[in-house]
Design a protein around this motif. Structure first.
Motif, PDB file in Angstrom:
ATOM      1  N   LYS A 131      63.130  48.342  24.717  1.00  0.00           N
ATOM      2  CA  LYS A 131      63.505  49.671  24.246  1.00  0.00           C
ATOM      3  C   LYS A 131      62.324  50.634  24.328  1.00  0.00           C
ATOM      4  O   LYS A 131      62.483  51.827  24.616  1.00  0.00           O
ATOM      5  CB  LYS A 131      64.005  49.574  22.807  1.00  0.00           C
ATOM      6  N   MET A 132      61.101  50.104  24.092  1.00  0.00           N
ATOM      7  CA  MET A 132      59.893  50.943  24.151  1.00  0.00           C
ATOM      8  C   MET A 132      59.311  51.017  25.559  1.00  0.00           C
ATOM      9  O   MET A 132      58.165  51.394  25.757  1.00  0.00           O
ATOM     10  CB  MET A 132      58.848  50.398  23.170  1.00  0.00           C
ATOM     11  N   GLU A 133      60.121  50.606  26.559  1.00  0.00           N
ATOM     12  CA  GLU A 133      59.736  50.646  27.979  1.00  0.00           C
ATOM     13  C   GLU A 133      58.539  49.754  28.273  1.00  0.00           C
ATOM     14  O   GLU A 133      57.672  50.093  29.087  1.00  0.00           O
ATOM     15  CB  GLU A 133      59.467  52.085  28.435  1.00  0.00           C
ATOM     16  N   LEU A 134      58.486  48.605  27.614  1.00  0.00           N
ATOM     17  CA  LEU A 134      57.522  47.569  27.946  1.00  0.00           C
ATOM     18  C   LEU A 134      58.259  46.494  28.734  1.00  0.00           C
ATOM     19  O   LEU A 134      59.463  46.302  28.577  1.00  0.00           O
ATOM     20  CB  LEU A 134      56.905  46.965  26.677  1.00  0.00           C
ATOM     21  N   SER A 135      57.553  45.795  29.592  1.00  0.00           N
ATOM     22  CA  SER A 135      58.179  44.746  30.396  1.00  0.00           C
ATOM     23  C   SER A 135      57.274  43.529  30.459  1.00  0.00           C
ATOM     24  O   SER A 135      56.063  43.620  30.256  1.00  0.00           O
ATOM     25  CB  SER A 135      58.483  45.257  31.814  1.00  0.00           C
ATOM     26  N   TYR A 136      57.876  42.370  30.756  1.00  0.00           N
ATOM     27  CA  TYR A 136      57.166  41.096  30.819  1.00  0.00           C
ATOM     28  C   TYR A 136      56.700  40.896  32.256  1.00  0.00           C
ATOM     29  O   TYR A 136      57.519  40.808  33.167  1.00  0.00           O
ATOM     30  CB  TYR A 136      58.102  39.977  30.388  1.00  0.00           C
ATOM     31  N   GLN A 137      55.400  40.848  32.493  1.00  0.00           N
ATOM     32  CA  GLN A 137      54.884  40.855  33.858  1.00  0.00           C
ATOM     33  C   GLN A 137      53.567  40.083  33.978  1.00  0.00           C
ATOM     34  O   GLN A 137      52.943  39.738  32.985  1.00  0.00           O
ATOM     35  CB  GLN A 137      54.669  42.306  34.312  1.00  0.00           C
ATOM     36  N   LYS A 138      53.189  39.826  35.216  1.00  0.00           N
ATOM     37  CA  LYS A 138      51.939  39.129  35.491  1.00  0.00           C
ATOM     38  C   LYS A 138      50.783  40.122  35.377  1.00  0.00           C
ATOM     39  O   LYS A 138      50.800  41.178  36.006  1.00  0.00           O
ATOM     40  CB  LYS A 138      51.969  38.536  36.898  1.00  0.00           C
ATOM     41  N   PRO A 139      49.745  39.798  34.581  1.00  0.00           N
ATOM     42  CA  PRO A 139      48.667  40.771  34.352  1.00  0.00           C
ATOM     43  C   PRO A 139      47.609  40.751  35.440  1.00  0.00           C
ATOM     44  O   PRO A 139      47.524  39.812  36.243  1.00  0.00           O
ATOM     45  CB  PRO A 139      48.061  40.301  33.026  1.00  0.00           C
ATOM     46  N   HIS A 140      46.815  41.794  35.454  1.00  0.00           N
ATOM     47  CA  HIS A 140      45.596  41.838  36.261  1.00  0.00           C
ATOM     48  C   HIS A 140      44.440  41.409  35.365  1.00  0.00           C
ATOM     49  O   HIS A 140      44.267  41.948  34.273  1.00  0.00           O
ATOM     50  CB  HIS A 140      45.344  43.249  36.786  1.00  0.00           C
ATOM     51  N   TYR A 141      43.670  40.414  35.795  1.00  0.00           N
ATOM     52  CA  TYR A 141      42.564  39.918  34.982  1.00  0.00           C
ATOM     53  C   TYR A 141      41.313  40.751  35.237  1.00  0.00           C
ATOM     54  O   TYR A 141      40.836  40.846  36.371  1.00  0.00           O
ATOM     55  CB  TYR A 141      42.290  38.442  35.293  1.00  0.00           C
ATOM     56  N   ARG A 142      40.814  41.372  34.175  1.00  0.00           N
ATOM     57  CA  ARG A 142      39.637  42.224  34.265  1.00  0.00           C
ATOM     58  C   ARG A 142      38.428  41.477  33.719  1.00  0.00           C
ATOM     59  O   ARG A 142      38.375  41.146  32.541  1.00  0.00           O
ATOM     60  CB  ARG A 142      39.835  43.508  33.448  1.00  0.00           C
ATOM     61  N   PRO A 143      37.444  41.160  34.557  1.00  0.00           N
ATOM     62  CA  PRO A 143      36.256  40.440  34.078  1.00  0.00           C
ATOM     63  C   PRO A 143      35.473  41.260  33.073  1.00  0.00           C
ATOM     64  O   PRO A 143      35.161  42.425  33.321  1.00  0.00           O
ATOM     65  CB  PRO A 143      35.442  40.191  35.355  1.00  0.00           C
ATOM     66  N   VAL A 144      35.164  40.650  31.941  1.00  0.00           N
ATOM     67  CA  VAL A 144      34.480  41.395  30.882  1.00  0.00           C
ATOM     68  C   VAL A 144      33.045  41.728  31.260  1.00  0.00           C
ATOM     69  O   VAL A 144      32.431  42.616  30.679  1.00  0.00           O
ATOM     70  CB  VAL A 144      34.506  40.590  29.567  1.00  0.00           C
ATOM     71  N   GLU A 145      32.462  40.994  32.228  1.00  0.00           N
ATOM     72  CA  GLU A 145      31.074  41.244  32.607  1.00  0.00           C
ATOM     73  C   GLU A 145      30.929  42.306  33.698  1.00  0.00           C
ATOM     74  O   GLU A 145      29.829  42.658  34.097  1.00  0.00           O
ATOM     75  CB  GLU A 145      30.416  39.957  33.123  1.00  0.00           C
ATOM     76  N   GLN A 146      32.023  42.801  34.251  1.00  0.00           N
ATOM     77  CA  GLN A 146      31.966  43.689  35.415  1.00  0.00           C
ATOM     78  C   GLN A 146      31.234  44.998  35.096  1.00  0.00           C
ATOM     79  O   GLN A 146      31.424  45.593  34.044  1.00  0.00           O
ATOM     80  CB  GLN A 146      33.389  43.992  35.878  1.00  0.00           C
ATOM     81  N   ASP A 147      30.395  45.439  36.039  1.00  0.00           N
ATOM     82  CA  ASP A 147      29.605  46.655  35.885  1.00  0.00           C
ATOM     83  C   ASP A 147      30.105  47.702  36.887  1.00  0.00           C
ATOM     84  O   ASP A 147      29.858  47.594  38.086  1.00  0.00           O
ATOM     85  CB  ASP A 147      28.132  46.333  36.146  1.00  0.00           C
ATOM     86  N   PRO A 148      30.828  48.731  36.440  1.00  0.00           N
ATOM     87  CA  PRO A 148      31.378  49.742  37.358  1.00  0.00           C
ATOM     88  C   PRO A 148      30.305  50.445  38.188  1.00  0.00           C
ATOM     89  O   PRO A 148      30.530  50.767  39.361  1.00  0.00           O
ATOM     90  CB  PRO A 148      32.066  50.734  36.409  1.00  0.00           C
ATOM     91  N   GLU A 149      29.129  50.688  37.634  1.00  0.00           N
ATOM     92  CA  GLU A 149      28.066  51.354  38.370  1.00  0.00           C
ATOM     93  C   GLU A 149      27.578  50.481  39.510  1.00  0.00           C
ATOM     94  O   GLU A 149      27.263  50.970  40.603  1.00  0.00           O
ATOM     95  CB  GLU A 149      26.906  51.703  37.435  1.00  0.00           C
TER      96      GLU A 149
END
Length: 313
Positions: A131-149
Motif C-alpha cells: 500500500k505504501m508502494e514498497l516492493s520485495y526485491q533483490k538489493p544492491h550491496y553497498r560496501p561500507v568501506e567504499q570511498d567515492p573520492e
C-alpha cells in the motif's frame, strides 16, 4: 410463500435499496404523495421515509446511496505505517540484533509488536508495505568501506592515463581481484521503494574458498580457485597462468592487498616487464575499491558492451 425480504427491508440488497429510496423520495418531492402513504405501499417503517428525505435535502440523491458499514478499527494505524516505512528504508534488521541485513515480513511483524504491542500477520504487514508502494526485491550491496573520492580519481584521472599506455604498447587491460566464498552469502530479497533498488551494508571478509579472477577490456573473465590462503607465491602462480600463451602485454589493476605489493611479486613483474605491468589504486583504506565495486559505470568504460567470455585457469 412470501419471500422474507418482503417483510424485512434489511434483507433487500443494497443496490435495490438505492432505487427504492430514490423512487420514494421522488414520489414525495416531485409528485406530492404523502410520505407515510409511500412507505406504507413499500411495506417499510414510517421513520425510513423521513430519514431519506432528510438525507436528500442535505446531500441530494447522493445521500440516498447505500453505504458500507465502517467495519472494525484497523490493526495497523497510520502511525504504524509511517514507522514501518521509516524502518524499512532507513535501517536494517542487523541494527535490531538480527543476523541479516534483509527485511522480511516476519521480522517486521515481530518488531511492530515490540514497538506498539500489536500482533499482526505477515500477510497484513505485506499488504501495508505494498500500500505504501514498497516492493520485495533483490538489493544492491553497498560496501561500507567504499570511498567515492577514490572512485572519482580513478575513473577521471588515473584510468585514462592507463588506457593511453595500453594503446601505446598494444597491451590488454584487466582488473584483478580475490574473493572469499562461504562467510557471508548475499542471496535473498528485502523490502524497498518500488522502482528503486535498496542498498544494504556488505562485508569484504574473505571466506574459506578463495578465488583469484581478472576481467579484461575484451570481456574475458579468467579465474582460479584454491582452498588455501592466498599469498605471494599463490598470486605469482596465478600471474604465470595469465601469461601462459599470451601474445600481447598485460596491464593489471590491483588493490593494496599485502601480497600484491610484496618483494616477490615486484621482482616477478620486473623480470617480465615486457609482458606484464601492474598499477595500484591510490590510498585503498583496507581495499576500499574492488573489481566488483564499480558497477555499471566502470563496466561501460572497460567492457564497452562486449560479451563476457569465462575461462577457468
Amino acid at each position: 410463500m412470501i419471500e422474507s425480504w418482503v417483510e424485512d427491508g434489511r434483507k433487500i440488497p443494497g443496490l435495490v435499496m438505492n432505487y427504492i429510496r430514490k423512487i420514494a423520495v421522488r414520489a414525495v418531492q416531485e409528485k406530492g404523495y404523502n410520505p407515510e402513504a409511500v412507505v406504507d405501499i413499500l411495506g417499510l417503517s414510517r421513520s425510513c421515509i423521513y430519514e431519506w428525505l432528510r438525507k436528500y435535502h442535505k446531500e441530494g440523491m447522493a445521500g440516498l446511496e447505500t453505504r458500507a458499514a465502517p467495519g472494525a478499527e484497523p490493526q495497523v494505524t497510520e502511525e504504524m505505517e509511517l514507522w514501518l516505512r521509516e524502518t524499512v528504508l532507513e535501517t536494517t534488521p542487523n541494527g535490531y540484533g538480527y543476523d541479516t541485513h534483509l527485511w522480511n515480513c516476519a521480522i517486521l511483524a515481530e518488531l511492530l509488536y515490540h514497538e506498539f504491542g500489536v500482533w499482526v500477520s505477515e500477510r497484513t504487514i505485506s499488504r501495508h508495505l505494498v500500500k505504501m508502494e514498497l516492493s520485495y526485491q533483490k538489493p544492491h550491496y553497498r560496501p561500507v568501506e567504499q570511498d567515492p573520492e577514490e572512485i572519482r580519481y580513478f575513473l577521471e584521472e588515473k584510468f585514462p592515463r592507463i588506457r593511453r599506455l595500453a594503446k601505446n604498447i598494444d597491451a590488454e587491460i584487466a582488473f584483478e581481484d580475490e574473493t572469499g566464498v562461504g562467510v557471508s552469502t548475499r542471496y535473498g530479497r528485502t523490502w524497498g521503494e518500488r522502482g528503486k533498488t535498496p542498498e544494504v551494508p556488505a562485508t569484504d571478509q574473505r571466506g574459506n574458498y578463495n578465488v583469484l579472477s581478472t576481467v579484461s577490456a575484451q570481456g574475458s573473465l579468467r579465474y582460479s580457485a584454491t582452498e588455501e590462503n592466498i599469498n605471494s607465491q599463490r598470486f605469482i602462480g596465478f600471474l604465470k597462468q595469465l601469461l601462459q600463451g599470451r601474445t600481447r602485454p598485460l596491464i593489471l589493476l590491483l588493490d593494496h592487498a599485502s601480497f600484491h605489493g610484496s618483494k616477490l611479486v615486484r621482482d616477478f613483474v620486473r623480470a617480465h616487464r615486457k609482458r606484464i605491468r601492474i598499477f595500484f589504486f591510490r590510498d585503498m583504506r583496507q581495499n576500499t575499491i574492488r573489481m566488483s565495486r564499480f558497477g555499471t559505470k566502470l563496466k561501460s568504460i572497460v567492457l564497452e558492451n562486449s560479451q563476457c567470455k569465462i575461462n577457468w585457469i
